[in-house]
Design an enzyme around this catalytic site. Structure first.
Site, PDB file in Angstrom:
ATOM      1  N   HIS A 160       0.831  -1.213   0.000  1.00 41.70           N
ATOM      2  CA  HIS A 160       0.000   0.000   0.000  1.00 41.70           C
ATOM      3  C   HIS A 160       0.867   1.265   0.000  1.00 41.70           C
ATOM      4  O   HIS A 160       2.030   1.229   0.423  1.00 41.70           O
ATOM      5  CB  HIS A 160      -0.857   0.030   1.273  1.00 41.70           C
ATOM      6  CG  HIS A 160      -2.010  -0.935   1.286  1.00 41.70           C
ATOM      7  ND1 HIS A 160      -2.333  -1.693   2.379  1.00 41.70           N
ATOM      8  CD2 HIS A 160      -2.943  -1.228   0.332  1.00 41.70           C
ATOM      9  CE1 HIS A 160      -3.416  -2.428   2.111  1.00 41.70           C
ATOM     10  NE2 HIS A 160      -3.789  -2.173   0.875  1.00 41.70           N
ATOM     11  N   CYS A 247      -2.892   0.115   9.837  1.00 38.49           N
ATOM     12  CA  CYS A 247      -3.914  -0.803   9.281  1.00 38.49           C
ATOM     13  C   CYS A 247      -4.989  -1.195  10.289  1.00 38.49           C
ATOM     14  O   CYS A 247      -6.099  -1.545   9.899  1.00 38.49           O
ATOM     15  CB  CYS A 247      -3.270  -2.102   8.812  1.00 38.49           C
ATOM     16  SG  CYS A 247      -1.835  -1.875   7.782  1.00 38.49           S
TER      17      CYS A 247
HETATM   18  N1  GLY Z   1      -3.137  -9.149   4.411  1.00 40.10           N
HETATM   19  C1  GLY Z   1      -3.479  -7.802   4.230  1.00 40.10           C
HETATM   20  C2  GLY Z   1      -3.983  -7.547   2.886  1.00 40.10           C
HETATM   21  O1  GLY Z   1      -3.496  -8.162   1.966  1.00 40.10           O
HETATM   22  O2  GLY Z   1      -4.879  -6.777   2.656  1.00 40.10           O
END
Ligand code: GLY
Length: 253
Positions: A160, A247
């Site tokens: 991300h 997250c």
């Molecule tokens: N394991 C976190 C994701 O891939 O969104």
């Protein structure tokens, strides 16, 4: 008071999506203990934490950040890029509805909240494997009336945008320039992670403090030398699922 939404870890956490790291055994109990430590740290930083129950069949659902984009004016419920994660948004929309005005992304847009970095009235969206140009177009359409402009930004070798760069304060970003072009953020003061700690660019500012993993001690030292009050939270077991400190919560200032 800052509100933080979190969610307990799914019993199927070990079946999480993985994109850039190898699957290694996850100790579910250790992950839960670390997550409790994270929630406690938020409370100690005076957050009002709303803890949602686990979603038994949604392995990645502890990573609530990906399900919404929270702005002062509105919360956008995302369409996560991985199909296994799309159902995560239903219960988040229900939790957010009494707190903020909510709007929804529409097909064919996909975006994970982890790809969204809000810096004043500019919103950067990582063009990752999860987030697409349609999402950027829709966000511009939805949020232009609130004064925001939304820009796509290339990244590589990480999941991300917020794996590569996060906000420390209004002027300062923490960045791994091996994963993103630092020239995109020329107007900011950049603190570079220690090169031996590539995953260290993800930090979570809460009030006057920065939540940060103790595993990245060299970068942590840099932050402390710059005067930041770093509160360490061990998320090493969550990192095996490609999770990090931003997250695991949705922050409503
Ligand atoms: N394991 C976190 C994701 O891939 O969104």
């Amino acid at each position: 008071m800052t509100v933080a939404i979190t969610r307990e870890i799914s019993p199927r956490f070990a079946e999480c999506e993985l994109t850039h790291i190898e699957r290694t055994p996850i100790d579910l109990e250790r992950a839960r203990i670390q997550h409790r430590g994270y929630v406690n740290a938020l409370r100690e930083l005076r957050c009002d934490v709303i803890e949602l129950p686990a979603e038994p069949d949604l392995p990645d659902s502890v990573f609530v950040e990906d399900t919404a984009i929270i702005l002062p004016e509105v919360a956008v419920i995302t369409r996560p890029g991985a199909d296994s994660r799309k159902p995560e948004t239903t219960s988040i929309a229900q939790a957010l509805a009494p707190l903020v005005k909510i709007i929804h992304m529409r097909e064919p847009a996909t975006v994970d909240g982890g790809d969204v970095l809000v810096l004043g009235n500019r919103i950067y969206v990582g063009l990752s494997t999860r987030s697409n140009q349609e999402a950027i177009d829709q966000l511009n359409e939805m949020l232009g009336k609130y004064g925001y402009s939304v820009l796509g930004i290339e990244l590589h070798d990480c999941l991300h945008l917020k794996s590569a760069v996060t906000r420390l304060d209004d002027q300062t970003l923490l960045i791994n320039e091996n994963w993103i072009d630092a020239n995109c953020f020329k107007n900011f003061d950049l603190i570079h992670i220690d090169p031996s700690e590539p995953y260290a660019a993800n930090c979570l500012p809460i009030g006057e403090s920065i939540l940060f993993p103790p595993a990245f001690s060299k970068t942590c030292e840099k932050l402390e030398k710059r005067g930041y009050n770093v509160v360490t939270v061990d998320v090493s077991e969550l990192a095996k699922a490609e999770g990090a400190v931003t997250c695991c919560s949705l922050i409503i200032p």
